[in-house]
Design a protein around this motif. Structure first.
Motif, mmCIF file in Angstrom:
data_model
loop_
_atom_site.group_PDB
_atom_site.id
_atom_site.type_symbol
_atom_site.label_atom_id
_atom_site.label_comp_id
_atom_site.label_asym_id
_atom_site.label_seq_id
_atom_site.Cartn_x
_atom_site.Cartn_y
_atom_site.Cartn_z
ATOM 1 N N ALA A 1 0.832 -1.210 0.000
ATOM 2 C CA ALA A 1 0.000 0.000 0.000
ATOM 3 C C ALA A 1 0.858 1.248 0.000
ATOM 4 O O ALA A 1 2.008 1.233 0.452
ATOM 5 N N THR A 2 0.277 2.331 -0.507
ATOM 6 C CA THR A 2 0.891 3.659 -0.437
ATOM 7 C C THR A 2 -0.041 4.505 0.415
ATOM 8 O O THR A 2 -1.181 4.761 0.014
ATOM 9 N N CYS A 3 0.420 4.860 1.612
ATOM 10 C CA CYS A 3 -0.455 5.528 2.591
ATOM 11 C C CYS A 3 0.055 6.926 2.935
ATOM 12 O O CYS A 3 1.251 7.197 2.899
ATOM 13 N N ALA A 4 -0.899 7.790 3.311
ATOM 14 C CA ALA A 4 -0.577 9.105 3.876
ATOM 15 C C ALA A 4 -0.420 8.901 5.383
ATOM 16 O O ALA A 4 -1.005 7.970 5.942
ATOM 17 N N PRO A 5 0.363 9.701 6.091
ATOM 18 C CA PRO A 5 1.055 10.911 5.629
ATOM 19 C C PRO A 5 2.429 10.637 5.002
ATOM 20 O O PRO A 5 3.065 11.575 4.556
ATOM 21 N N ARG A 6 2.870 9.368 4.940
ATOM 22 C CA ARG A 6 4.204 9.079 4.370
ATOM 23 C C ARG A 6 4.275 9.577 2.935
ATOM 24 O O ARG A 6 5.239 10.186 2.524
ATOM 25 N N LEU A 7 3.240 9.273 2.141
ATOM 26 C CA LEU A 7 3.112 9.829 0.791
ATOM 27 C C LEU A 7 1.666 10.281 0.621
ATOM 28 O O LEU A 7 0.748 9.513 0.889
ATOM 29 N N ARG A 8 1.484 11.506 0.144
ATOM 30 C CA ARG A 8 0.115 12.034 0.041
ATOM 31 C C ARG A 8 -0.444 11.962 -1.381
ATOM 32 O O ARG A 8 -1.558 12.386 -1.636
ATOM 33 N N VAL A 9 0.341 11.441 -2.315
ATOM 34 C CA VAL A 9 -0.162 11.273 -3.687
ATOM 35 C C VAL A 9 -0.139 9.797 -4.059
ATOM 36 O O VAL A 9 0.572 9.000 -3.454
ATOM 37 N N ASN A 10 -0.928 9.454 -5.059
ATOM 38 C CA ASN A 10 -1.020 8.070 -5.568
ATOM 39 C C ASN A 10 -1.316 7.071 -4.455
ATOM 40 O O ASN A 10 -0.780 5.964 -4.447
ATOM 41 N N ASN A 11 -2.176 7.442 -3.495
ATOM 42 C CA ASN A 11 -2.527 6.514 -2.419
ATOM 43 C C ASN A 11 -3.393 5.379 -2.965
ATOM 44 O O ASN A 11 -4.189 5.574 -3.885
ATOM 45 N N GLY A 12 -3.226 4.204 -2.381
ATOM 46 C CA GLY A 12 -4.005 3.047 -2.800
ATOM 47 C C GLY A 12 -3.332 1.777 -2.329
ATOM 48 O O GLY A 12 -2.307 1.818 -1.638
ATOM 49 N N TYR A 13 -3.911 0.621 -2.684
ATOM 50 C CA TYR A 13 -3.301 -0.652 -2.280
ATOM 51 C C TYR A 13 -3.429 -1.675 -3.395
ATOM 52 O O TYR A 13 -4.257 -1.535 -4.308
ATOM 53 N N LYS A 14 -2.594 -2.712 -3.329
ATOM 54 C CA LYS A 14 -2.618 -3.810 -4.301
ATOM 55 C C LYS A 14 -2.557 -5.135 -3.563
ATOM 56 O O LYS A 14 -1.855 -5.237 -2.549
ATOM 57 N N ILE A 15 -3.254 -6.130 -4.084
ATOM 58 C CA ILE A 15 -3.146 -7.500 -3.571
ATOM 59 C C ILE A 15 -2.433 -8.321 -4.645
ATOM 60 O O ILE A 15 -2.854 -8.345 -5.799
ATOM 61 N N TRP A 16 -1.347 -8.969 -4.234
ATOM 62 C CA TRP A 16 -0.536 -9.766 -5.151
ATOM 63 C C TRP A 16 -0.616 -11.244 -4.782
ATOM 64 O O TRP A 16 -0.839 -11.585 -3.628
ATOM 65 N N HIS A 17 -0.381 -12.099 -5.791
ATOM 66 C CA HIS A 17 -0.044 -13.489 -5.494
ATOM 67 C C HIS A 17 1.476 -13.524 -5.472
ATOM 68 O O HIS A 17 2.130 -12.769 -6.194
ATOM 69 N N TYR A 18 2.073 -14.395 -4.653
ATOM 70 C CA TYR A 18 3.541 -14.368 -4.509
ATOM 71 C C TYR A 18 4.276 -14.666 -5.819
ATOM 72 O O TYR A 18 5.460 -14.395 -5.949
ATOM 73 N N GLU B 1 -7.247 10.365 0.576
ATOM 74 C CA GLU B 1 -6.038 9.767 1.171
ATOM 75 C C GLU B 1 -6.366 8.401 1.754
ATOM 76 O O GLU B 1 -7.480 8.166 2.220
ATOM 77 N N LEU B 2 -5.376 7.517 1.736
ATOM 78 C CA LEU B 2 -5.478 6.225 2.409
ATOM 79 C C LEU B 2 -4.551 6.295 3.617
ATOM 80 O O LEU B 2 -3.392 6.641 3.485
ATOM 81 N N TRP B 3 -5.074 6.000 4.810
ATOM 82 C CA TRP B 3 -4.262 6.118 6.032
ATOM 83 C C TRP B 3 -3.761 4.772 6.535
ATOM 84 O O TRP B 3 -2.704 4.672 7.118
ATOM 85 N N GLN B 4 -4.573 3.742 6.331
ATOM 86 C CA GLN B 4 -4.205 2.434 6.890
ATOM 87 C C GLN B 4 -4.965 1.343 6.164
ATOM 88 O O GLN B 4 -6.130 1.510 5.791
ATOM 89 N N VAL B 5 -4.317 0.218 5.930
ATOM 90 C CA VAL B 5 -4.978 -0.957 5.374
ATOM 91 C C VAL B 5 -4.274 -2.177 5.956
ATOM 92 O O VAL B 5 -3.054 -2.169 6.127
ATOM 93 N N SER B 6 -5.033 -3.218 6.312
ATOM 94 C CA SER B 6 -4.387 -4.404 6.898
ATOM 95 C C SER B 6 -5.288 -5.627 6.768
ATOM 96 O O SER B 6 -6.492 -5.517 6.542
#
Length: 593
Positions: free
Chosen positions: A383-400, A415-420
């Protein structure tokens, strides 16, 4: 409270919890990725905190007014607490207690503030204990897995409580000034690692104790002291047999590193300890234990960083070479390792099968600020989360295997702040055989844009020369080969290399000068036989052999000079004529050995 109907069913897919400017909501895990109906979306931007219980059956969150607790398996609201300022939440391991923390405040007239750390009984919803806890760091009491003991650091000593009775301190661990402690995972006997920083020329130290044996000079199970430590990180392995300690200084006195200076120490519960020798200088970015508790991976050294797996003797087992990486993540089952370069690196991941040391995939998760393995050991969340980065926020699910199975981008003004992931207990998901073939996906793959290096105008029409700033090191297996079980010490290794280099040089010289003297290739398979060629046990004979070889070597040099056109003296020519006789004498002496 620890029981849930999940125990009777096949495991469901872990949910994802998402918190951001669009509110708080849950998403179904692979393969559907639709919004979950288990939790109705909490709109608005006031959600500051959420947490799952360790088994994933309970969920608590704060909406700026109340802290609510629900049972995830039947959607039932269990409790609602008036805690508008709470910013930290945590469940005890068996779901008996919910701990909450809000910032500590004192009144204007200077009188002491009110307790800001609350412990709630999850069954009844009553607050049964409150403490004053000024610092947010390490705010939460630390429980053993069965909740028999619970510990808090109070005024530089560790207070232990038993069976969730917080009105009586059952034990205290008191040393000069305990800065930090970590309880061991797993069942009894419980162990605790404590860190005491050095002062006035005295070293810092980490000690391991077994609860409740804290008294007496020999009470500690192990002790490791070291200088150069402003802060330490202590990592227990899963079986609680050893602790890894990363000791860091804030400033590197040599000026070599912006990050300060780090050292890695190994301390075993049986009293053994060692400094882990890292072959490359520079920062230690990350250290991770495998869930097997028999090996650990360290990522270290100036960029491009090295990554190495070590065993419990702190000997290297496998070296991944160098690369753009600063993090290591073992899968929950310990059979896959991801090495990644996040933060100021481009997000390149290397997914390794650590049983066979084979590279599975090399996906790139650009701008990632967060990484987590799914409890199923198959899927990965970046994931790309704010406040670490405030642009292009979002998340991806990958297979290994490198496929992106789901992608969510937050709208440009959001903004995306947290995902888990929703946690699951160990052993719920079985280990699956590793596959190397990329799993099919509907999500179109994006090739990361590779920025070309700047070329000055004068060089633009000329062929590109491939010059590298750093020599890259390839991966290599460090396990001792069969028949050479005992790894050599550093000095022995150095001497062995010197010896082999000398021997090779001598052999080469001899081969060049007289092809008829070149030995048959047979002894090469047993190099040990070639060293003691001229030892007979009789020092006189050995001396003669040595002198003869010396003379023959001088003759070789004279022959070379003659071949190069140099005029030789009479005595030098006589020496060359004696060569045949000297060779015969040498042969006789050696045969007589």
């Amino acid at each position: 409270m620890g029981f849930s109907f999940r125990d009777k069913m096949a495991p469901s897919t872990p949910l994802l919890t998402v918190r951001g400017s669009e509110g708080l909501y849950m998403v179904n895990g692979p393969p559907h990725f639709t919004e979950s109906t288990l939790f109705s979306r909490e709109s608005g931007k006031n959600c500051k905190v959420y947490t799952f219980s360790k088994d994933g059956t309970l969920f608590a969150w704060g909406n700026g007014e109340k802290i609510n607790v629900i049972n995830v398996t039947n959607k039932g609201l269990l409790h609602s607490f008036d805690l508008p300022k709470a910013v930290c939440l945590e469940f005890s391991p068996k779901n008996t207690v919910l701990a909450t923390w809000q910032p500590y405040t004192t009144s204007k007239d200077g009188t002491a503030g009110i307790p800001n750390l609350q412990l709630y009984d999850v069954k009844t919803g009553t607050c049964f204990k409150s403490f004053i806890q000024k610092k947010m760091q390490n705010w939460c009491p630390s429980w053993s897995e069965d909740e028999t003991i619970c510990a808090r650091n109070v005024n530089n000593e560790v207070h232990f409580f038993e069976n969730n009775n917080f009105n009586t301190i059952a034990n205290k661990l008191h040393l000069q000034k305990i800065n930090d402690f970590v309880l061991s995972p797993g069942p009894q006997p419980y162990k605790v690692a404590v860190y005491v920083p050095g002062s006035k020329g005295a070293p810092s130290f980490v000690r391991l104790y077994q609860y409740p044996n804290f008294d007496g000079p020999h009470a500690a199970l192990a002790n490791k002291s070291f200088f150069k430590a402003d802060k330490v990180t202590m990592l227990w392995n899963k079986k609680a047999t050893a602790v890894l300690v990363i000791a860091s200084t804030d400033v590197d006195k040599t000026g070599a590193s912006y990050y300060g200076e780090q050292t890695l120490h190994y301390i075993a519960a049986n009293g053994e300890s060692a400094v882990v020798q890292l072959p490359k200088n520079g920062p230690i970015y990350d250290v991770a234990w495998n869930s097997s508790s028999t090996e650990f991976c360290a990522v270290y050294g100036f960029m491009p960083a090295k990554a190495t797996i070590f065993n419990l003797k702190c000997d290297p087992v496998f070296d991944f070479g160098t690369g753009p990486r600063n993090a290591a993540y073992y899968s929950p089952h310990g059979h896959i390792l991801v090495l990644a370069g996040f933060g100021n690196l481009r997000g390149q991941m290397e997914v390794w099968d650590v049983k066979n040391y084979k590279l599975i995939s090399k996906p790139v998760a650009s701008d990632s600020t967060y990484f987590a393995w799914c409890p199923d050991g198959e899927h990965i969340l970046t994931a790309t989360c704010a406040p670490r980065l405030r642009v292009n926020n979002g998340y991806k699910i990958w297979h290994y295997t490198g496929s992106v199975l789901h992608k969510y981008d937050v709208p440009s003004n959001g903004e995306l702040w947290q995902v888990s992931w929703q946690p699951f207990l160990d052993g719920i998901f079985p280990v699956k055989t590793i596959t190397y073939q990329a799993v099919p996906s509907d999500v179109p793959s994006e090739e990361p844009k590779v920025a070309t290096a700047y070329r000055p105008p004068a060089l633009r029409n000329k062929p590109i020369t491939n010059s590298k700033l750093h020599e890259e090191e390839p991966p290599q297996n460090m396990k001792p080969q069969a028949g050479n079980d005992k790894p050599l010490s550093k000095t022995a290794l150095k001497n062995q290399r010197k010896h082999e280099a000398k021997k090779a040089a001598k052999q080469e010289a001899r081969n060049e000068k007289s092809p008829d003297l070149a030995p048959t290739p047979a002894p090469q398979s047993t190099p040990r036989n070639t060293i003691p060629q001229s030892t007979s046990g009789d020092p006189e004979i050995d001396k003669k052999i040595k002198n003869l070889k010396k003379k023959l070597k001088a003759i070789e040099q004279l022959k070379e000079q003659a071949a190069a056109g140099k005029q030789l003296e009479k005595n030098q020519l006589e020496k060359i004529q004696k060569e045949k006789a000297l060779l015969q004498e040498l042969e006789d002496l050696e045969l007589g050995i």
